[in-house]
Design a protein around this motif. Structure first.
Motif, short mmCIF file in Angstrom:
data_model
loop_
_atom_site.label_atom_id
_atom_site.label_comp_id
_atom_site.label_asym_id
_atom_site.label_seq_id
_atom_site.Cartn_x
_atom_site.Cartn_y
_atom_site.Cartn_z
N VAL A 14 19.47 29.20 52.23
CA VAL A 14 19.30 30.51 51.95
C VAL A 14 20.61 30.55 51.02
N ARG A 15 20.32 31.35 50.11
CA ARG A 15 21.46 31.69 49.18
C ARG A 15 22.69 32.50 49.78
N GLU A 16 24.01 32.36 49.42
CA GLU A 16 25.21 33.09 49.95
C GLU A 16 24.71 34.66 50.11
N PRO A 17 24.73 35.31 51.16
CA PRO A 17 24.33 36.69 51.75
C PRO A 17 25.12 37.64 50.62
N ASP A 18 24.45 38.68 50.58
CA ASP A 18 25.00 39.94 49.61
C ASP A 18 25.94 40.65 50.77
N VAL A 19 25.44 40.68 51.83
CA VAL A 19 25.97 41.80 53.08
C VAL A 19 26.06 40.96 54.08
N HIS A 20 27.24 40.87 54.91
CA HIS A 20 27.29 40.49 56.15
C HIS A 20 27.96 41.57 57.08
N ILE A 21 27.13 42.10 58.13
CA ILE A 21 27.63 42.79 59.04
C ILE A 21 27.13 42.74 60.45
N GLN A 22 28.03 43.33 61.41
CA GLN A 22 27.86 42.98 62.95
C GLN A 22 26.93 44.32 63.44
N LEU A 57 15.09 47.26 56.44
CA LEU A 57 16.36 47.30 56.89
C LEU A 57 17.22 46.95 55.83
N SER A 58 18.31 47.96 56.08
CA SER A 58 19.32 47.86 54.81
C SER A 58 21.02 47.85 55.37
N ALA A 59 21.72 47.27 54.75
CA ALA A 59 23.02 47.43 55.21
C ALA A 59 23.84 47.27 54.04
N ASN A 60 25.21 47.78 53.82
CA ASN A 60 26.12 47.84 52.83
C ASN A 60 27.36 47.12 53.38
N MET A 61 28.46 46.83 52.41
CA MET A 61 29.74 46.17 53.08
C MET A 61 30.91 47.37 53.36
N HIS A 62 30.37 48.42 53.69
CA HIS A 62 31.18 49.48 54.14
C HIS A 62 30.80 49.92 55.61
N CYS A 104 31.82 28.87 47.05
CA CYS A 104 32.29 29.51 45.94
C CYS A 104 33.80 30.15 46.32
N ALA A 105 34.37 30.63 45.30
CA ALA A 105 35.50 31.46 45.36
C ALA A 105 35.29 32.57 46.02
N LEU A 106 36.08 33.30 46.99
CA LEU A 106 36.01 34.57 47.71
C LEU A 106 35.69 35.67 46.86
N GLU A 107 36.49 35.64 45.52
CA GLU A 107 36.38 36.73 44.69
C GLU A 107 34.97 36.71 43.96
N ASP A 108 34.41 35.66 44.10
CA ASP A 108 33.12 35.50 43.24
C ASP A 108 31.86 35.48 44.27
N HIS A 109 32.13 35.77 45.39
CA HIS A 109 31.16 35.81 46.64
C HIS A 109 30.34 36.80 46.35
N PRO A 110 28.91 37.10 46.69
CA PRO A 110 28.18 38.31 46.40
C PRO A 110 28.78 39.55 47.26
N SER A 111 29.12 39.08 48.65
CA SER A 111 29.48 40.38 49.45
C SER A 111 30.65 41.02 48.65
N THR A 112 31.56 40.43 48.05
CA THR A 112 32.79 40.73 47.28
C THR A 112 32.18 41.79 46.24
N ASP A 170 27.46 52.99 48.30
CA ASP A 170 25.93 53.28 47.84
C ASP A 170 25.24 51.98 47.50
N LYS A 171 25.97 50.92 47.48
CA LYS A 171 25.28 49.60 47.15
C LYS A 171 24.78 48.91 48.40
N TRP A 172 23.35 48.91 48.72
CA TRP A 172 22.72 48.30 49.93
C TRP A 172 22.04 47.07 49.48
N ALA A 173 21.94 46.31 50.53
CA ALA A 173 21.14 44.95 50.72
C ALA A 173 19.94 45.16 51.49
N THR A 174 18.86 44.94 50.97
CA THR A 174 17.39 45.42 51.75
C THR A 174 16.60 44.32 52.17
N VAL A 175 15.98 44.22 53.16
CA VAL A 175 14.85 43.45 53.46
C VAL A 175 13.94 44.26 54.36
#
Length: 352
Positions: free
Chosen positions: A185-193, A234-239, A272-280, A288-293
């Motif tokens: 799987v590609r690097e995730p856009d959002v990771h959340i507990q 199911l959707s999540a954001n980095m906030h 990749c570098a942390l600043e280039d990671h999709p979640s960054t 308002d930026k959500w990742a959805t499955v």
């Protein structure tokens, strides 16, 4: 090829097997010097890769094969294993070994339990005590020293009981197992507990039942309720936001959680570098930026059954592609801490 061991953490082991068996009847079991891995790949639905240290569920184990690291690969029916572990829950001890019976390889689980004395045995003891006093000797015997007492110790002692459960298995060739690859799987856009999974499961099941009831009331076909498979979004954001949504032609319901944790990433583990990671980038885009499955409601309910393990759960969203769930099962050694074991779920996203 040789494997035998005592079992420990039977309750947690039983909960894990119950969660796996809700997805599929068969699992691949891989044993080596350090780890035990369960792999479940159903024809449809979510895949599971559970890796635990050998010391987490086995004690005083002996493992030997001709493969590097003493690897043994088995095809294992989860139903019989679950029933055997259920029998071991209240046992004093349990052990397991790989052997053969009538030429068929089996995992034989031996469970030691204790049984309380029967009412009949207790009745004999009480009867003996009554007869002892019936002779009219009072509290002293003939020499005035001691009273003869009925022997009740053996009658009240708990009796040991041995239970043997045989689980048929197939020994797999290493070349066959090597073709079972964990999904890339590609690097995730959002990771959340995630919030407590049993709480999330209760709400998800409610949404699924609403969708099934709506579909049943409006359809003109002969489809049965069991064949209806609603999709949940199911959707999540980095906030710290998580959203569960059901959206049909006539029904729209939604639940939202806020204040959840977005764990920090370990830069040494990134490709990749942390600043280039999709979640960054998702974090910088704001709440308002959500990742959805989109997940199958019934399959999602089975996945959430792993909440019975009560571990920390991190969900990684690859937007519109897949959801990877990591369930961390805490384990402790003599010093009070050790690495967590992890159960990994791969959930594909459905297209609109």
């Amino acid at each position: 090829m040789r494997f035998k061991s005592n079992l420990k953490n039977v309750r947690t082991f039983s909960k894990l097997v119950a969660a796996l068996s809700s997805l599929e009847k068969i699992a691949w079991l891989r044993l080596d010097d350090e780890n035990v891995r369960f792999t479940v790949i159903p024809d449809t639905g979510s895949q599971v890769w559970a890796t635990l240290s050998m010391d987490f569920i086995f004690d005083n184990y002996a493992l030997q094969s001709q493969e590097p690291n003493n690897v043994i690969n088995l095809e294992l029916p989860l139903g019989p294993l679950q029933r055997a572990l259920r029998s071991a829950l209240n046992g004093v001890s349990a052990s397991i070994r790989l052997t053969k019976k009538d030429g068929i390889p089996i995992l034989s689980m031996t469970i030691t339990t204790t049984a309380a004395p029967t009412k009949e045995a207790q009745g004999v003891a009480r009867f003996g005590a009554v007869n002892q006093n019936a002779g009219g000797r009072g509290h002293d015997d003939e020499d005035g020293m001691f009273v003869h007492e009925p022997l009740e110790t053996n009658l009240h002692r708990e009796r040991e009981k041995i239970i043997t459960q045989d689980i048929p298995v197939r020994v797999l060739h290493p070349d066959t197992v090597e073709t079972i690859m964990q999904p890339k799987v590609r690097e995730p856009d959002v990771h959340i507990q995630l919030p407590p999974l049993l709480q999330l499961k209760a709400i998800s099941d409610r949404f699924t039942k609403l969708a099934v009831a709506e579909k049943t009331s409006t359809t003109s076909t002969s489809s049965t309720t069991a064949s209806i498979s609603p999709k949940l979004e199911l959707s999540a954001n980095m906030h710290g936001g998580l959203r569960l949504r059901l959206d049909t032609d006539t029904l729209q319901v939604e639940s939202e959680w806020t204040g959840l944790e977005n764990p920090e990433l370990d830069p040494s583990l990134l490709t990749c570098a942390l600043e280039d990671h999709p979640s960054t980038r998702f974090r910088a885009a704001g709440p308002d930026k959500w990742a959805t499955v989109r997940v199958d409601g019934k399959d999602w309910s089975k996945v959430l059954g792993v909440g019975r393990l009560e571990g920390r759960v991190i969900a990684c969203f690859a937007d519109d592609h897949a959801l990877i769930i990591y369930v961390y099962i805490p384990q402790y050694d003599e010093t009070g801490s050790a690495d967590d074991s992890v159960v990994t779920y791969y959930v594909s996203s459905y297209s609109l």
